[in-house]
Each structure stands twice: as structure tokens, then as C-alpha cells.
Write an enzyme that holds these catalytic residues in place. Structure first.
Site, mmCIF file in Angstrom:
data_model
loop_
_atom_site.group_PDB
_atom_site.id
_atom_site.type_symbol
_atom_site.label_atom_id
_atom_site.label_comp_id
_atom_site.label_asym_id
_atom_site.label_seq_id
_atom_site.Cartn_x
_atom_site.Cartn_y
_atom_site.Cartn_z
ATOM 1 N N SER A 165 52.477 56.576 47.197
ATOM 2 C CA SER A 165 51.887 55.999 45.677
ATOM 3 C C SER A 165 51.793 54.493 46.071
ATOM 4 O O SER A 165 52.440 53.696 46.505
ATOM 5 C CB SER A 165 52.888 56.380 44.782
ATOM 6 O OG SER A 165 52.606 55.636 43.771
ATOM 7 N N TYR A 208 61.872 56.890 40.903
ATOM 8 C CA TYR A 208 60.755 57.572 41.656
ATOM 9 C C TYR A 208 59.912 56.855 42.390
ATOM 10 O O TYR A 208 59.580 57.138 43.749
ATOM 11 C CB TYR A 208 59.316 58.360 40.437
ATOM 12 C CG TYR A 208 58.307 58.622 41.272
ATOM 13 C CD1 TYR A 208 58.241 59.617 41.811
ATOM 14 C CD2 TYR A 208 57.229 57.751 41.049
ATOM 15 C CE1 TYR A 208 56.954 59.973 42.439
ATOM 16 C CE2 TYR A 208 55.875 57.971 41.779
ATOM 17 C CZ TYR A 208 55.739 59.176 42.504
ATOM 18 O OH TYR A 208 54.597 59.640 43.045
ATOM 19 N N LYS A 257 59.784 56.722 46.942
ATOM 20 C CA LYS A 257 58.562 56.670 47.757
ATOM 21 C C LYS A 257 58.965 55.494 49.067
ATOM 22 O O LYS A 257 58.485 55.714 50.186
ATOM 23 C CB LYS A 257 57.294 56.557 47.051
ATOM 24 C CG LYS A 257 56.888 57.568 46.225
ATOM 25 C CD LYS A 257 56.382 58.986 46.981
ATOM 26 C CE LYS A 257 56.295 60.000 46.355
ATOM 27 N NZ LYS A 257 56.129 61.378 47.005
HETATM 28 P P1 NAD Z 1 52.968 68.548 41.874
HETATM 29 O O1 NAD Z 1 54.325 68.647 41.225
HETATM 30 O O2 NAD Z 1 51.626 69.337 41.411
HETATM 31 O O3 NAD Z 1 53.074 69.100 43.154
HETATM 32 C C1 NAD Z 1 54.315 68.930 44.076
HETATM 33 C C2 NAD Z 1 54.586 70.192 44.597
HETATM 34 O O4 NAD Z 1 56.069 70.346 45.322
HETATM 35 C C3 NAD Z 1 54.897 71.439 43.366
HETATM 36 O O5 NAD Z 1 54.349 72.684 43.543
HETATM 37 C C4 NAD Z 1 56.582 71.578 43.548
HETATM 38 O O6 NAD Z 1 56.784 72.943 43.094
HETATM 39 C C5 NAD Z 1 56.707 71.333 44.936
HETATM 40 N N1 NAD Z 1 58.154 71.031 45.191
HETATM 41 C C6 NAD Z 1 58.701 70.193 44.565
HETATM 42 N N2 NAD Z 1 59.962 69.879 45.078
HETATM 43 C C7 NAD Z 1 60.112 70.551 46.343
HETATM 44 C C8 NAD Z 1 61.179 70.964 47.036
HETATM 45 N N3 NAD Z 1 62.388 70.350 47.082
HETATM 46 N N4 NAD Z 1 60.797 71.968 48.019
HETATM 47 C C9 NAD Z 1 59.668 72.661 47.818
HETATM 48 N N5 NAD Z 1 58.700 72.231 47.119
HETATM 49 C C10 NAD Z 1 58.875 71.436 45.944
HETATM 50 O O7 NAD Z 1 52.656 66.866 42.172
HETATM 51 P P2 NAD Z 1 51.180 66.582 42.741
HETATM 52 O O8 NAD Z 1 50.718 65.869 41.753
HETATM 53 O O9 NAD Z 1 50.390 67.438 43.358
HETATM 54 O O10 NAD Z 1 51.973 65.362 43.814
HETATM 55 C C11 NAD Z 1 51.935 65.662 45.187
HETATM 56 C C12 NAD Z 1 52.663 64.637 45.838
HETATM 57 O O11 NAD Z 1 51.937 63.376 45.542
HETATM 58 C C13 NAD Z 1 53.913 64.390 45.563
HETATM 59 O O12 NAD Z 1 54.988 63.726 46.491
HETATM 60 C C14 NAD Z 1 53.816 63.105 44.483
HETATM 61 O O13 NAD Z 1 54.994 62.301 44.385
HETATM 62 C C15 NAD Z 1 52.802 62.483 45.338
HETATM 63 N N6 NAD Z 1 51.852 61.489 44.351
HETATM 64 C C16 NAD Z 1 51.376 62.222 42.949
HETATM 65 C C17 NAD Z 1 50.478 61.215 42.444
HETATM 66 C C18 NAD Z 1 49.881 61.908 40.965
HETATM 67 O O14 NAD Z 1 49.546 61.004 40.135
HETATM 68 N N7 NAD Z 1 49.815 63.165 40.899
HETATM 69 C C19 NAD Z 1 50.462 59.734 42.567
HETATM 70 C C20 NAD Z 1 51.003 59.636 43.809
HETATM 71 C C21 NAD Z 1 51.683 60.108 44.671
HETATM 72 C C1 UD1 Z 2 52.221 56.483 36.664
HETATM 73 C C2 UD1 Z 2 53.474 56.057 37.231
HETATM 74 C C3 UD1 Z 2 53.280 55.780 38.672
HETATM 75 C C4 UD1 Z 2 53.013 57.012 39.298
HETATM 76 C C5 UD1 Z 2 51.722 57.868 38.559
HETATM 77 C C6 UD1 Z 2 51.473 59.115 38.946
HETATM 78 C C7 UD1 Z 2 54.359 54.428 35.499
HETATM 79 C C8 UD1 Z 2 54.998 53.042 35.172
HETATM 80 N N1 UD1 Z 2 53.975 54.683 36.589
HETATM 81 O O1 UD1 Z 2 51.043 55.650 36.839
HETATM 82 O O2 UD1 Z 2 54.375 55.377 39.389
HETATM 83 O O3 UD1 Z 2 52.674 57.277 40.797
HETATM 84 O O4 UD1 Z 2 51.871 57.733 37.015
HETATM 85 O O5 UD1 Z 2 52.466 60.111 38.484
HETATM 86 O O6 UD1 Z 2 54.990 55.513 34.779
HETATM 87 N N2 UD1 Z 2 48.975 55.873 28.952
HETATM 88 C C9 UD1 Z 2 48.539 55.703 27.680
HETATM 89 N N3 UD1 Z 2 49.025 56.832 26.973
HETATM 90 C C10 UD1 Z 2 49.621 57.945 27.677
HETATM 91 C C11 UD1 Z 2 49.606 57.936 28.904
HETATM 92 C C12 UD1 Z 2 49.346 56.920 29.643
HETATM 93 O O7 UD1 Z 2 47.880 54.855 27.164
HETATM 94 O O8 UD1 Z 2 49.981 58.749 26.808
HETATM 95 C C13 UD1 Z 2 48.231 54.600 29.893
HETATM 96 C C14 UD1 Z 2 49.271 54.247 30.680
HETATM 97 O O9 UD1 Z 2 50.035 52.986 29.948
HETATM 98 C C15 UD1 Z 2 48.576 53.445 31.724
HETATM 99 C C16 UD1 Z 2 47.388 54.601 32.111
HETATM 100 O O10 UD1 Z 2 47.461 55.304 30.818
HETATM 101 O O11 UD1 Z 2 47.986 52.250 31.654
HETATM 102 C C17 UD1 Z 2 47.606 55.294 32.909
HETATM 103 O O12 UD1 Z 2 49.081 56.036 32.903
HETATM 104 P P1 UD1 Z 2 49.614 56.946 34.078
HETATM 105 O O13 UD1 Z 2 48.563 58.109 33.938
HETATM 106 O O14 UD1 Z 2 50.932 57.486 33.448
HETATM 107 O O15 UD1 Z 2 49.656 56.469 35.347
HETATM 108 P P2 UD1 Z 2 50.326 55.033 35.723
HETATM 109 O O16 UD1 Z 2 50.943 54.391 34.834
HETATM 110 O O17 UD1 Z 2 49.371 54.466 36.574
#
Ligand code: NAD
Ligand code: UD1
Length: 335
Positions: free
Chosen positions: A123, A148, A152
Site C-alpha cells: 500500500s 495496518y 504492510k
Molecule cells: P478484501 O478484504 O476484499 O480481500 C482480502 C481477502 O482476503 C478477503 O476475501 C478475505 O476473506 C481474505 N482473507 C483475509 N485474511 C485471510 C486469511 N488469513 N486467510 C485467507 N484469506 C484471508 O480486500 P482488498 O481490497 O481486495 O485488498 C486485497 C489486498 O490489497 C489486501 O492485502 C489489502 O491490504 C491490500 N490493499 C488494499 C487496498 C484497498 O484500498 N482496497 C489498498 C492497499 C492495499
Molecule cells: C485509507 C487508509 C490507508 C489504506 C486505504 C485503503 C487511513 C488514514 N488510510 O486510505 O492506509 O491503505 O484506506 O484501505 O485510513 N473520506 C471522507 N469521508 C468518509 C471517508 C473518507 O471525507 O466517510 C475522505 C478521507 O478523509 C480521505 C479520502 O476520503 O481524504 C479517502 O479516504 P479513504 O477511502 O478512507 O482512503 P485513504 O484515507 O486514502
């Protein structure tokens, strides 16, 4: 065959579709802690391909060994993990257990099975609170503000150390910016189990009437319009980034890439675009700043463009339209 851990989840399911459509064979494992098996069925419908799925936990060594024995796996894309910042503050041990310990169990099983290619979902949060924008892969990891983010950063460090010992491995760390949107079919998308913390699912649940209004977390930042700016990337572009990463994995090494668009949009721009593209009003009010939020962040995308031959092509309008299509077709997610 490519093993997708967490492949029933939001990013994993979209990546599964892209991999299958590029003629890769995949197998998915997931403990379904934050997803539903219905997403696997939907991947099958979109692609017309049966997807081998095994329900299980990446922390279960016996389960993992059986998966590596059963399938001839050449690469692992590791999505499985927990991803809520607020929950990680309340349950740090669960986060370190799933994200850090879970990854270590997986790496041991790969070592045992002699699988040499690994892609990790990291991330942009690892750049930390004080990094200048845009974020470049050559910058050091910074101070994350929550468990979290630290989980990472710790895994990235473990992967670096692991690679120093296992120099014939190809390890790719993908640092995602803000994935939003959904597949153009409207059949798969983001389905948060509880009230969402992230902006996009919150906006679409307000739009569908599941939530009353959005609270903008502060409008007094030093940004274009006072609200925070982020690099929102369409989840299908992100998924295609994994395909490109996989295609360049022949060389051993440890590779780090940002997956973002290189542009930022403010919270107000996101809301305005959603309203305009979908013709729906999003009631909102201005609240106080959220702890740990940064004013603005976006990716430098040059390295991914040059070395992965990948760049995001979908616009903010596409992201808003596809998010809404998914939400409308699935008002209660996969339920
Ligand atoms: P998600 O929760 O939709 O997908 C993660 C999946 O992993 C889920 O289906 C969950 O059931 C499974 N899981 C969790 N723990 C597990 C375990 N111990 N064993 C087996 N399965 C398990 O999340 P996502 O948004 O698809 O994210 C995927 C990856 O990307 C994650 O590692 C997340 O941290 C990373 N990531 C996501 C974002 C985002 O904004 N969505 C941003 C940066 C990084
Ligand atoms: C957040 C996490 C980041 C994580 C990512 C994906 C924090 C500080 N960061 O990123 O570590 O990798 O989610 O899971 O939580 N916002 C509003 N109202 C809301 C929700 C969000 O104004 O109800 C704003 C937030 O202040 C931010 C933007 O929308 O400025 C995006 O928020 P969000 O989607 O939570 O992502 P990040 O904060 O960038």
C-alpha cells in the site's frame, strides 16, 4: 498455475478475471472472512471458466501444503489480509497475525514447494506521514500511523530479507494507491461487510439509500479546494497491473512498483463527479479532520510505465459510473 490468496475479495476477484482472460490458469484460496463465495461464481460467469476454489486460511500450514501438493503452482499473488485502518487500531494482534504471520506461513510453504515467484499487495501507506509527493519507489519507507500500515511495511521488510537469502526468487511488491470502481459487467465489486470507512463505498451506499449522508473529513487542508486529495485508481486498471507484473517476473530480484494514476482528486471532486456522471445527489456535510489523514498523496508512475509497460487508462468518470452500476445491480452486495 497461479495461486491467488484472498482471491474472493475485491482486488483479487478483479485480478482473477484479468488473469483468466489472458489465458492463465488460476486457483483461489480464501477464508471468506471478508468476502463471499458468490464472488467466485461471478468470476466464473464473467469468464465462462471454472475456478478452482479452496476455503482455508493462509495461517494454516497443513492446508497450504496440501494446496501446493495438489496444484502445480508457478507463482503466488498474495492478496489475503485484513485492511481496515480503524479496526487495526482496535485489534492490532489480529492484524499482525493475519498480515505478517500469515505471510510468513505462506512464504514457508512456498519455500517447501519450491515456488519462486511472489507478488505482494502492499500500500502507498508505507511511504509514511512525512513523505513528499509524488511518491517514488526509490524513497525510503516512512512512519506509518497505524498497525495496518505497519503490517504492510513489516512484510515489505521481511520480503527484502527473504530475498537476500533466496536470491533466485522473483518478488514483486505492488504499492496500491486508492482502488475504486468495479468490473464493467457490474457483477463483481467492493462489498464491505460493515459500515465502510473508505470514501467510495460510503458514497455509493449513500447513493443507494443505505446511509443518510456522507461526512467530509475536513475542508481546511492546504489543497485545491480544502479537502484531501488522493490518487484513485480503477480496480480493473489495478488488476491489469498484476498481469503485467506477472509477465515480467522471469528475472530473479526484488521489484517495487507503485500502482496509481499519477493524478490526484479531492474528496469534493469525487462527489461532484459521482453526482454528474450518475445524476444522483449525494447529501454531505463537512466534519472534522480524521486522525492520520494526509492532505494529499499520489504516485509517480514512471517506473511502472517503463518497466511493466503498464499505465492506468480509466478516468474518474469511469470509476464513478462503474461503482454505481455495481451498487445498483447489487444493492446488498453479494447477499
Ligand atoms: P478484501 O478484504 O476484499 O480481500 C482480502 C481477502 O482476503 C478477503 O476475501 C478475505 O476473506 C481474505 N482473507 C483475509 N485474511 C485471510 C486469511 N488469513 N486467510 C485467507 N484469506 C484471508 O480486500 P482488498 O481490497 O481486495 O485488498 C486485497 C489486498 O490489497 C489486501 O492485502 C489489502 O491490504 C491490500 N490493499 C488494499 C487496498 C484497498 O484500498 N482496497 C489498498 C492497499 C492495499
Ligand atoms: C485509507 C487508509 C490507508 C489504506 C486505504 C485503503 C487511513 C488514514 N488510510 O486510505 O492506509 O491503505 O484506506 O484501505 O485510513 N473520506 C471522507 N469521508 C468518509 C471517508 C473518507 O471525507 O466517510 C475522505 C478521507 O478523509 C480521505 C479520502 O476520503 O481524504 C479517502 O479516504 P479513504 O477511502 O478512507 O482512503 P485513504 O484515507 O486514502
Amino acid at each position: 498455475m497461479i495461486l491467488l490468496t484472498g482471491g474472493a475479495g475485491y482486488i483479487g476477484s478483479h485480478t482473477a478475471v484479468e488473469l483468466i482472460q489472458a489465458n492463465h490458469e488460476i486457483v483461489v484460496i480464501d477464508n471468506l472472512s471478508n468476502s463471499a463465495v458468490e464472488s467466485i461464481r461471478r468470476i466464473e460467469t464473467i469468464t465462462g471458466t471454472k475456478v478452482p476454489f479452496l476455503e482455508g486460511d493462509i495461517r494454516d500450514e497443513v492446508f497450504l501444503d496440501s494446496v501446493f501438493q495438489k496444484y502445480n503452482i508457478s507463482a503466488v499473488i498474495h492478496f489475503a489480509g485484513l485492511k481496515s485502518v480503524s479496526e487495526s487500531v482496535a485489534k492490532p494482534l489480529e492484524y499482525y497475525d493475519n498480515n505478517v504471520h500469515g505471510t510468513m506461513v505462506l512464504l514457508r510453504a512456498m519455500q517447501q514447494a519450491e515456488v519462486k515467484q511472489f507478488i505482494f499487495s502492499s500500500s502507498a501507506t508505507v511511504y509514511g506521514e512525512d513523505a513528499p509527493v509524488p511518491y517514488l519507489e526509490s524513497m525510503p519507507r516512512g512512519r506509518a500511523s497505524n498497525p495496518y500500515g505497519r503490517s504492510k511495511a513489516i512484510v515489505e521488510q521481511i520480503l527484502t530479507d527473504f530475498h537476500s537469502a533466496e536470491t533466485d526468487m522473483s518478488i514483486t511488491i505492488l504499492r496500491y494507491f486508492n482502488p475504486v470502481g468495479a468490473h464493467s459487467s457490474g457483477m463483481i465489486g467492493e462489498d464491505p461487510k460493515d459500515i465502510p470507512n473508505n470514501l467510495m463505498p460510503f458514497v455509493s451506499q449513500v447513493a443507494i439509500g443505505r446511509l443518510d449522508k456522507l461526512v467530509i473529513h475536513g475542508d481546511n487542508y492546504d489543497t485545491r479546494d480544502g479537502t484531501c486529495e488522493r490518487d484513485y485508481i480503477h480496480v480493473v486498471d489495478l488488476a491489469k497491473g498484476h498481469l503485467c507484473a506477472l509477465n515480467q517476473m522471469a528475472a530473479a530480484g526484488i521489484h517495487i512498483f507503485n500502482l496509481g494514476t499519477g493524478k490526484s482528486n479531492s474528496v469534493k471532486e469525487v462527489i461532484e463527479t459521482f453526482q454528474r456522471v450518475n445524476g444522483i445527489k449525494i447529501p454531505y456535510e463537512i466534519g472534522t479532520r480524521r486522525d492520520g489523514d494526509l492532505p494529499a498523496c499520489w504516485a509517480c508512475t514512471e517506473k511502472a510505465e517503463n518497466q511493466l509497460q503498464w499505465r492506468a487508462t480509466r478516468t474518474l468518470e469511469d470509476m464513478m459510473r462503474d461503482t454505481w452500476q455495481w451498487q445498483q445491480k447489487n444493492p446488498n452486495g453479494y447477499n
